[in-house]
Design a protein around this motif. Structure first.
Motif, PDB file in Angstrom:
ATOM      1  N   PRO A  20       0.837  -1.204   0.000  1.00 60.73           N
ATOM      2  CA  PRO A  20       0.000   0.000   0.000  1.00 60.73           C
ATOM      3  C   PRO A  20       0.870   1.252   0.000  1.00 60.73           C
ATOM      4  O   PRO A  20       2.090   1.185   0.235  1.00 60.73           O
ATOM      5  CB  PRO A  20      -0.790  -0.126   1.304  1.00 60.73           C
ATOM      6  CG  PRO A  20      -0.724  -1.572   1.671  1.00 60.73           C
ATOM      7  CD  PRO A  20       0.599  -2.054   1.169  1.00 60.73           C
ATOM      8  N   GLY A  21       0.255   2.395  -0.274  1.00 61.99           N
ATOM      9  CA  GLY A  21       1.005   3.634  -0.272  1.00 61.99           C
ATOM     10  C   GLY A  21       1.718   3.880   1.041  1.00 61.99           C
ATOM     11  O   GLY A  21       1.200   3.559   2.113  1.00 61.99           O
ATOM     12  N   GLU A  22       2.951   4.386   0.950  1.00 55.40           N
ATOM     13  CA  GLU A  22       3.755   4.751   2.116  1.00 55.40           C
ATOM     14  C   GLU A  22       3.932   3.563   3.066  1.00 55.40           C
ATOM     15  O   GLU A  22       3.630   3.629   4.246  1.00 55.40           O
ATOM     16  CB  GLU A  22       3.124   5.948   2.838  1.00 55.40           C
ATOM     17  CG  GLU A  22       3.009   7.175   1.939  1.00 55.40           C
ATOM     18  CD  GLU A  22       2.339   8.346   2.622  1.00 55.40           C
ATOM     19  OE1 GLU A  22       1.757   8.153   3.694  1.00 55.40           O
ATOM     20  OE2 GLU A  22       2.386   9.463   2.061  1.00 55.40           O
ATOM     21  N   SER A  23       4.434   2.464   2.508  1.00 58.37           N
ATOM     22  CA  SER A  23       4.648   1.256   3.308  1.00 58.37           C
ATOM     23  C   SER A  23       5.880   0.514   2.808  1.00 58.37           C
ATOM     24  O   SER A  23       6.478   0.873   1.788  1.00 58.37           O
ATOM     25  CB  SER A  23       3.427   0.331   3.236  1.00 58.37           C
ATOM     26  OG  SER A  23       3.325  -0.275   1.958  1.00 58.37           O
ATOM     27  N   GLY A  62       2.261   0.854  -9.925  1.00 64.75           N
ATOM     28  CA  GLY A  62       2.954   1.731  -8.991  1.00 64.75           C
ATOM     29  C   GLY A  62       4.444   1.850  -9.229  1.00 64.75           C
ATOM     30  O   GLY A  62       4.986   1.482 -10.271  1.00 64.75           O
ATOM     31  N   GLY A  94       8.395   2.371  -6.685  1.00 66.92           N
ATOM     32  CA  GLY A  94       9.017   2.296  -5.369  1.00 66.92           C
ATOM     33  C   GLY A  94      10.501   2.051  -5.510  1.00 66.92           C
ATOM     34  O   GLY A  94      11.108   2.406  -6.519  1.00 66.92           O
ATOM     35  N   ASN A 114       7.629   1.342  -0.740  1.00 65.53           N
ATOM     36  CA  ASN A 114       6.747   2.181  -1.548  1.00 65.53           C
ATOM     37  C   ASN A 114       6.484   3.470  -0.778  1.00 65.53           C
ATOM     38  O   ASN A 114       5.584   3.544   0.059  1.00 65.53           O
ATOM     39  CB  ASN A 114       5.416   1.467  -1.836  1.00 65.53           C
ATOM     40  CG  ASN A 114       4.434   2.368  -2.565  1.00 65.53           C
ATOM     41  OD1 ASN A 114       4.803   3.418  -3.088  1.00 65.53           O
ATOM     42  ND2 ASN A 114       3.167   1.971  -2.584  1.00 65.53           N
ATOM     43  N   TYR A 125       5.316   6.227  -1.973  1.00 63.79           N
ATOM     44  CA  TYR A 125       4.359   7.051  -2.711  1.00 63.79           C
ATOM     45  C   TYR A 125       2.922   6.751  -2.268  1.00 63.79           C
ATOM     46  O   TYR A 125       2.655   5.711  -1.644  1.00 63.79           O
ATOM     47  CB  TYR A 125       4.529   6.813  -4.210  1.00 63.79           C
ATOM     48  CG  TYR A 125       5.954   7.024  -4.666  1.00 63.79           C
ATOM     49  CD1 TYR A 125       6.473   8.302  -4.791  1.00 63.79           C
ATOM     50  CD2 TYR A 125       6.789   5.934  -4.939  1.00 63.79           C
ATOM     51  CE1 TYR A 125       7.788   8.506  -5.193  1.00 63.79           C
ATOM     52  CE2 TYR A 125       8.106   6.132  -5.339  1.00 63.79           C
ATOM     53  CZ  TYR A 125       8.605   7.410  -5.459  1.00 63.79           C
ATOM     54  OH  TYR A 125       9.906   7.607  -5.834  1.00 63.79           O
ATOM     55  N   PRO A 126       1.951   7.624  -2.577  1.00 68.23           N
ATOM     56  CA  PRO A 126       0.573   7.419  -2.102  1.00 68.23           C
ATOM     57  C   PRO A 126      -0.148   6.257  -2.776  1.00 68.23           C
ATOM     58  O   PRO A 126      -1.012   5.620  -2.166  1.00 68.23           O
ATOM     59  CB  PRO A 126      -0.122   8.752  -2.395  1.00 68.23           C
ATOM     60  CG  PRO A 126       0.704   9.410  -3.447  1.00 68.23           C
ATOM     61  CD  PRO A 126       2.105   8.967  -3.194  1.00 68.23           C
ATOM     62  N   GLU A 127       0.182   5.944  -4.040  1.00 65.89           N
ATOM     63  CA  GLU A 127      -0.493   4.861  -4.739  1.00 65.89           C
ATOM     64  C   GLU A 127       0.112   3.514  -4.359  1.00 65.89           C
ATOM     65  O   GLU A 127       1.311   3.405  -4.086  1.00 65.89           O
ATOM     66  CB  GLU A 127      -0.379   5.048  -6.253  1.00 65.89           C
ATOM     67  CG  GLU A 127      -0.999   6.337  -6.786  1.00 65.89           C
ATOM     68  CD  GLU A 127      -0.075   7.542  -6.628  1.00 65.89           C
ATOM     69  OE1 GLU A 127       1.125   7.331  -6.311  1.00 65.89           O
ATOM     70  OE2 GLU A 127      -0.545   8.674  -6.798  1.00 65.89           O
ATOM     71  N   LYS A 128      -0.698   2.463  -4.362  1.00 65.89           N
ATOM     72  CA  LYS A 128      -0.191   1.131  -4.049  1.00 65.89           C
ATOM     73  C   LYS A 128       0.726   0.633  -5.161  1.00 65.89           C
ATOM     74  O   LYS A 128       0.638   1.078  -6.318  1.00 65.89           O
ATOM     75  CB  LYS A 128      -1.335   0.147  -3.826  1.00 65.89           C
ATOM     76  CG  LYS A 128      -2.068  -0.278  -5.091  1.00 65.89           C
ATOM     77  CD  LYS A 128      -3.123  -1.334  -4.778  1.00 65.89           C
ATOM     78  CE  LYS A 128      -3.871  -1.751  -6.059  1.00 65.89           C
ATOM     79  NZ  LYS A 128      -4.906  -2.777  -5.777  1.00 65.89           N
ATOM     80  N   ALA A 129       1.595  -0.292  -4.824  1.00 60.61           N
ATOM     81  CA  ALA A 129       2.478  -0.950  -5.779  1.00 60.61           C
ATOM     82  C   ALA A 129       2.220  -2.451  -5.729  1.00 60.61           C
ATOM     83  O   ALA A 129       2.047  -3.022  -4.638  1.00 60.61           O
ATOM     84  CB  ALA A 129       3.937  -0.645  -5.471  1.00 60.61           C
TER      85      ALA A 129
END
Length: 343
Positions: free
Chosen positions: A79-82, A100, A102, A131, A133-137
């Motif tokens: 998920p975003g920012e993980s 995404g 990362g 990751n 970034y706000p979008e999931k990867a």
């Protein structure tokens, strides 16, 4: 997954010399798997997931409906920012970025990636996926882990001290036993690093193969195949099994089983009728060992297909692909070339 734990290597046990019953069971299994198939949820015998990240398997050696253990297929979602947990293992892994962007930290070095990159976890690597970034990867991960297990290369785990440390001397550089020059090879293969070619199989770009000496991966070969709407690939026969992942489009694969006739020497007997396997975007399509295969795109839906193979087959003497029918694009290119030569 095994009922009592994770299966790392599947065994073969028989009271007879012939093993045909194993192959019959393998060929009876469904070869197309979609998002509804989760054969392992990574809750037992795994060390990578964090509280936010998620890993799930689609093909593995412990599957109840067994397909193969030459390749394993799973997905990782960040998920975003993980990030997930860092760990190390001796086997390589190749992961294709489906969504995404990362970055990796491998052996304390950073490697950035984004959608449509093919990224390598090299052998004997301490690695972790991030990751920010706000979008999931989301990544598709393909590896030949069982090949390492068969050879006794089973060391893996999270970072930590050596057990019984007093028994061992000071640290040495592990890379001293690696193939010379691997540190200069690429860990991230971008679309711009590949060249599209018209081949007997069709329009392909090779992301990893023995001839790509710039790539730091030695176990899983990978290519992307594009087929126009209503078109088809070449009809090919090879010993290695393979996994196709459908990036875009839908269609079907025809597969002809090849039987071995053991007479004064080996003879190949190709089935008169193929089996047909429908697929759509997001599906994996498994082609068993020693099969003839041809891929067809449905009308109105061009195909993008990722194809993966365990390179060990090539080292065992099965380095050739026999084409029983060339792709239409290759046939047309050859015809134009012949006409140009006659002009």
């Amino acid at each position: 997954m095994g009922k009592k734990g994770r299966v790392f290597v599947r065994g073969l046990t028989s009271e007879t010399y012939g093993l045909g019953h194993f192959r019959k069971a393998q060929l009876a299994a469904e070869r197309v798997r979609d998002d509804s198939v989760v054969v392992d949820d990574a809750k037992v015998g795994h060390s990578g997931d964090s509280e936010k990240s998620r890993t799930w398997w689609r093909i593995g050696p412990g599957d109840e409906d067994f397909l193969t253990q030459t390749l394993q297929v799973h997905f990782v979602e960040l998920p975003g920012e993980s990030s997930n947990h860092g760990h190390g293992h001796q086997n390589e892994a190749a992961f294709y970025i489906l969504e995404g962007k990362g970055y990796e930290i491998h052996d304390d070095q950073r490697y950035d990636w984004e959608k449509d990159d093919l990224v390598f976890v090299h052998t004997d690597s301490v690695h972790r996926h991030f990751n920010p970034y706000p979008e999931k990867a989301v990544a598709l991960v393909v590896k030949a882990k069982c090949s390492w297990m068969f050879m006794g290369l089973i060391q893996q785990g999270r970072s930590g001290p050596v057990e019984e440390e007093d028994r061992f001397g000071p640290r040495e550089d592990w890379s001293a036993i690696w193939t010379p020059g691997v540190l200069d090879r690429k860990k991230v293969i971008k679309p711009s690093d590949c060249t599209w070619e018209t081949t007997q199989l069709g329009r392909v770009r090779v992301m990893n193969a023995p001839e790509r000496t710039d790539a730091r991966q030695f176990s899983v070969d990978a290519l992307e195949l594009q087929i126009p709407a209503g078109g088809r690939s070449g009809k090919y026969w090879k010993m290695a099994d393979e996994v196709h992942y459908i990036l875009e489009g839908e269609g079907y694969a025809l597969m002809w089983e090849v039987e071995a006739e053991i007479a004064e020497k080996y003879y190949a007997r190709i089935a008169k009728e193929p089996t047909r396997h429908e697929f759509k975007q997001g599906d994996t399509v498994y082609v068993p060992q020693n099969h003839v295969c041809q891929i067809f795109a449905a009308d109105g839906t061009p195909l993008r297909v990722l194809s993966f193979q365990n390179r060990l087959f090539k080292h065992l003497g099965y380095d050739n692909v026999a084409y029983l029918e060339d792709s239409p694009e290759y046939t047309e290119q050859s015809r134009v070339g012949e006409l140009a030569g006659q002009a």
